[in-house]
Design a protein around this motif. Structure first.
Motif, PDB file in Angstrom:
ATOM      1  N   UNK A  41       0.855  -1.193   0.000  1.00  0.00           N
ATOM      2  CA  UNK A  41       0.000   0.000   0.000  1.00  0.00           C
ATOM      3  C   UNK A  41       0.885   1.235   0.000  1.00  0.00           C
ATOM      4  N   UNK A  42       0.544   2.221  -0.826  1.00  0.00           N
ATOM      5  CA  UNK A  42       1.408   3.383  -1.053  1.00  0.00           C
ATOM      6  C   UNK A  42       1.589   4.209   0.222  1.00  0.00           C
ATOM      7  N   UNK A  43       2.843   4.350   0.645  1.00  0.00           N
ATOM      8  CA  UNK A  43       3.140   5.159   1.824  1.00  0.00           C
ATOM      9  C   UNK A  43       2.820   6.632   1.604  1.00  0.00           C
ATOM     10  N   UNK A  44       2.887   7.088   0.355  1.00  0.00           N
ATOM     11  CA  UNK A  44       2.681   8.494   0.047  1.00  0.00           C
ATOM     12  C   UNK A  44       1.210   8.868  -0.050  1.00  0.00           C
ATOM     13  N   UNK A  45       0.307   7.935   0.260  1.00  0.00           N
ATOM     14  CA  UNK A  45      -1.120   8.228   0.157  1.00  0.00           C
ATOM     15  C   UNK A  45      -1.503   9.423   1.018  1.00  0.00           C
ATOM     16  N   UNK A  46      -0.916   9.526   2.217  1.00  0.00           N
ATOM     17  CA  UNK A  46      -1.246  10.636   3.107  1.00  0.00           C
ATOM     18  C   UNK A  46      -0.872  11.971   2.471  1.00  0.00           C
ATOM     19  N   UNK A  47       0.255  12.010   1.749  1.00  0.00           N
ATOM     20  CA  UNK A  47       0.655  13.241   1.086  1.00  0.00           C
ATOM     21  C   UNK A  47      -0.245  13.537  -0.116  1.00  0.00           C
ATOM     22  N   UNK A  48      -0.582  12.509  -0.898  1.00  0.00           N
ATOM     23  CA  UNK A  48      -1.430  12.710  -2.073  1.00  0.00           C
ATOM     24  C   UNK A  48      -2.803  13.242  -1.671  1.00  0.00           C
ATOM     25  N   UNK A  49      -3.361  12.719  -0.586  1.00  0.00           N
ATOM     26  CA  UNK A  49      -4.665  13.219  -0.110  1.00  0.00           C
ATOM     27  C   UNK A  49      -4.553  14.671   0.321  1.00  0.00           C
ATOM     28  N   UNK A  50      -3.479  14.991   1.053  1.00  0.00           N
ATOM     29  CA  UNK A  50      -3.284  16.366   1.498  1.00  0.00           C
ATOM     30  C   UNK A  50      -3.182  17.309   0.313  1.00  0.00           C
ATOM     31  N   UNK A  51      -2.402  16.946  -0.692  1.00  0.00           N
ATOM     32  CA  UNK A  51      -2.234  17.810  -1.858  1.00  0.00           C
ATOM     33  C   UNK A  51      -3.546  18.004  -2.612  1.00  0.00           C
ATOM     34  N   UNK A  52      -4.322  16.923  -2.764  1.00  0.00           N
ATOM     35  CA  UNK A  52      -5.602  17.042  -3.463  1.00  0.00           C
ATOM     36  C   UNK A  52      -6.536  17.989  -2.710  1.00  0.00           C
ATOM     37  N   UNK A  53      -6.603  17.845  -1.396  1.00  0.00           N
ATOM     38  CA  UNK A  53      -7.461  18.723  -0.601  1.00  0.00           C
ATOM     39  C   UNK A  53      -7.029  20.182  -0.738  1.00  0.00           C
ATOM     40  N   UNK A  54      -5.732  20.431  -0.687  1.00  0.00           N
ATOM     41  CA  UNK A  54      -5.238  21.805  -0.779  1.00  0.00           C
ATOM     42  C   UNK A  54      -5.555  22.397  -2.145  1.00  0.00           C
ATOM     43  N   UNK A  55      -5.307  21.653  -3.206  1.00  0.00           N
ATOM     44  CA  UNK A  55      -5.552  22.196  -4.540  1.00  0.00           C
ATOM     45  C   UNK A  55      -7.023  22.494  -4.769  1.00  0.00           C
ATOM     46  N   UNK A  56      -7.900  21.567  -4.410  1.00  0.00           N
ATOM     47  CA  UNK A  56      -9.327  21.779  -4.631  1.00  0.00           C
ATOM     48  C   UNK A  56      -9.845  22.935  -3.784  1.00  0.00           C
ATOM     49  N   UNK A  57      -9.518  22.944  -2.497  1.00  0.00           N
ATOM     50  CA  UNK A  57     -10.029  24.011  -1.625  1.00  0.00           C
ATOM     51  C   UNK A  57      -9.469  25.366  -2.026  1.00  0.00           C
ATOM     52  N   UNK A  58      -8.210  25.416  -2.450  1.00  0.00           N
ATOM     53  CA  UNK A  58      -7.604  26.693  -2.859  1.00  0.00           C
ATOM     54  C   UNK A  58      -8.276  27.247  -4.103  1.00  0.00           C
ATOM     55  N   UNK A  59      -8.568  26.370  -5.060  1.00  0.00           N
ATOM     56  CA  UNK A  59      -9.241  26.816  -6.288  1.00  0.00           C
ATOM     57  C   UNK A  59     -10.637  27.349  -5.969  1.00  0.00           C
ATOM     58  N   UNK A  60     -11.401  26.620  -5.140  1.00  0.00           N
ATOM     59  CA  UNK A  60     -12.770  27.041  -4.839  1.00  0.00           C
ATOM     60  C   UNK A  60     -12.792  28.327  -4.024  1.00  0.00           C
ATOM     61  N   UNK A  61     -11.782  28.534  -3.183  1.00  0.00           N
ATOM     62  CA  UNK A  61     -11.714  29.762  -2.392  1.00  0.00           C
ATOM     63  C   UNK A  61     -11.334  30.955  -3.267  1.00  0.00           C
ATOM     64  N   UNK A  62     -10.332  30.758  -4.124  1.00  0.00           N
ATOM     65  CA  UNK A  62      -9.829  31.870  -4.939  1.00  0.00           C
ATOM     66  C   UNK A  62     -10.726  32.175  -6.127  1.00  0.00           C
ATOM     67  N   UNK A  63     -11.346  31.142  -6.701  1.00  0.00           N
ATOM     68  CA  UNK A  63     -12.184  31.317  -7.901  1.00  0.00           C
ATOM     69  C   UNK A  63     -13.514  30.596  -7.714  1.00  0.00           C
ATOM     70  N   UNK A  64     -14.423  31.148  -6.906  1.00  0.00           N
ATOM     71  CA  UNK A  64     -15.694  30.455  -6.645  1.00  0.00           C
ATOM     72  C   UNK A  64     -16.539  30.241  -7.896  1.00  0.00           C
ATOM     73  N   UNK A  65     -16.315  31.018  -8.929  1.00  0.00           N
ATOM     74  CA  UNK A  65     -17.092  30.856 -10.164  1.00  0.00           C
ATOM     75  C   UNK A  65     -16.358  30.082 -11.242  1.00  0.00           C
TER      76      UNK A  65
END
Length: 438
Positions: A386-410
């Motif tokens: 099982x990929x050890x980097x899964x915790x990092x990949x989840x963190x990065x996905x959350x940051x990218x999605x939340x940052x986009x929705x915060x900065x560009x809600x439309x």
């Protein structure tokens, strides 16, 4: 040379004989008679693993999942054939049962997706079985702790915000892959691994070459492997002289203490570089494409940010992050899987993509459902590997999605969905460009 024009495979029953241009699902010779255990083996079917549109699932995997969950296949490169397991429970069984070995893949020319292995087959977590695998995994886990991710997250969030500020200054329409999904994972893994910023773009380019899948890309991949190995070797040498608490520092110290060899440290670092840069870039881009083509889901995340971790987990299940299959295993003794006899020495692949769409485990598997409950997807594998980097990949996905929705809600696509260009002839799927406006 495109995958569907690869040289015709040899007849498995007649060495040296070829069968003409293969087509998906075509059988390659008669079934091999079974032993006393189990029924006769099914015919071998060639799987060219063609490029697919956008996030479309592979129809060949869909067919096997419903009609032949333990099948025999042949891939575009290498010799012989392999078993392919597609059902969720069977994939979890094969990936966790010690009778299926990755170490025994070393030195064998097995049927495969690409002409050159992504990582060295002499060392590293990918090709080692327990107990040695357990030791290496424990060393790498020192860098992938919850505390290290918490320390990394604030700087990653700042970096995402800076990148999106730059996109805003550039104006709409803009390419989200160029402004965010490309540079952000590179910056995060650069800091985590400890690569000097001045060197990273060269390393990122070798990551792309390492994951090329076409027959003509073999020499390019070999040269990228040599260059990457040389760069990692130099980085570890630097960390021995100048210790730090980044991943390179952890690996270098483990070499000094004799816990792991230098070859193992190099292979581990290469695996992290490839998965942390190229793979996260494409997978996160596919996630954002999925959201932009499901506006109701995107709007729900805007209204309920607390839903994000569950949404990310469902996106990892839903998005087909790769073409074909990854690293195989070798059966060390005869094993029955769903009534099929897998003999000692047989090659076995697991189709994680198919397992994540097993309708017996994930009802309405082709639907993106943020309220899905029950079994966890196997997007990061299962069992000892099982990929050890899964915790990092989840963190990065959350940051990218939340940052986009915060900065560009439309935010929305700037072109019709089918005009978004995706990567071609590579192992990892994802948008090449992602034009957006706001």
């Amino acid at each position: 040379m495109p995958l569907d024009s690869a040289p015709p495979p040899a007849d498995p029953a007649t060495p040296g004989r070829t069968l003409g241009p293969p087509t998906p699902g075509r059988t390659l010779g008669p079934p091999t008679p079974g032993r006393a255990l189990g029924p006769p083996a099914p015919p071998v079917r060639f799987w060219p693993v063609d490029d697919l549109p956008a996030l479309d699932p592979d129809p060949f995997l869909d067919e096997l999942l419903s009609e032949e969950p333990v099948a025999r296949i042949r891939l575009p490169h290498g010799q012989g054939w392999a078993w392919l397991v597609t059902r969720y429970d069977d994939v979890r069984f094969v990936t966790s049962d010690p009778r299926f070995s990755r170490a025994q893949v070393v030195g064998r020319d097995v049927t495969a997706m690409r002409p050159v292995p992504v990582a060295s087959q002499t060392a590293g977590l990918q090709y080692i079985d327990p107990p040695r695998h357990t030791l290496l995994r424990r060393v790498v886990a020192r860098a992938f702790t919850g505390e290290s991710m918490r320390r990394l997250r604030p700087s990653a969030e700042r970096r995402a915000a800076e990148l999106l500020d730059g996109m805003a200054r550039a104006g709409a329409p803009a390419d989200l892959m160029e402004h965010l999904h490309g540079p952000f994972p590179i910056a995060v893994i650069r800091d985590f691994l400890g690569v000097p910023e001045k060197d990273w773009h060269r390393w990122a380019a070798t990551g792309e070459a390492l994951l090329s899948a076409g027959a003509e890309s073999g020499e390019r991949a070999r040269e990228a492997a040599r260059a990457t190995r040389a760069g990692i070797t130099e980085l570890l040498r630097t960390r021995r002289a100048e210790p730090r608490d980044d991943l390179a520092g952890v690996l270098a110290q483990a070499v000094v203490t004799g816990e792991i060899t230098e070859d193992e440290a190099i292979s581990l670092a290469i695996a992290v570089q490839v998965s942390g840069g190229h793979a996260v870039r494409n997978n996160s881009g596919s996630m954002m494409y999925a959201l932009l083509t499901h506006p109701g889901h995107l709007d729900r995340l805007r209204r309920d940010p607390e839903l994000l971790p569950r949404a990310v987990e469902e996106l990892f299940r839903y998005v087909p992050h790769r073409n074909g299959v990854g690293i195989p295993r070798i059966a060390t003794e005869d094993v029955q899987v769903r009534g099929r006899l897998i003999r000692a020495g047989d090659v076995v692949y697991n189709a994680y993509l198919a397992a994540n769409r097993d309708p017996g485990v994930f009802p309405a598997p082709d639907a993106l459902d943020f309220d899905r409950e029950g079994a966890s997807p196997v997007a990061f594998g299962h069992g000892p590997h099982h990929c050890l980097a899964a915790v990092m990949a989840r963190m990065e996905a959350e940051i990218m999605i939340s940052s986009v929705l915060t900065r560009f809600p439309g935010i929305r696509l700037a072109v019709p969905p089918r005009e978004v260009e995706f990567q071609r002839r590579g192992l990892i799927r994802g948008p090449r460009t992602l034009p957006v406006t706001w």
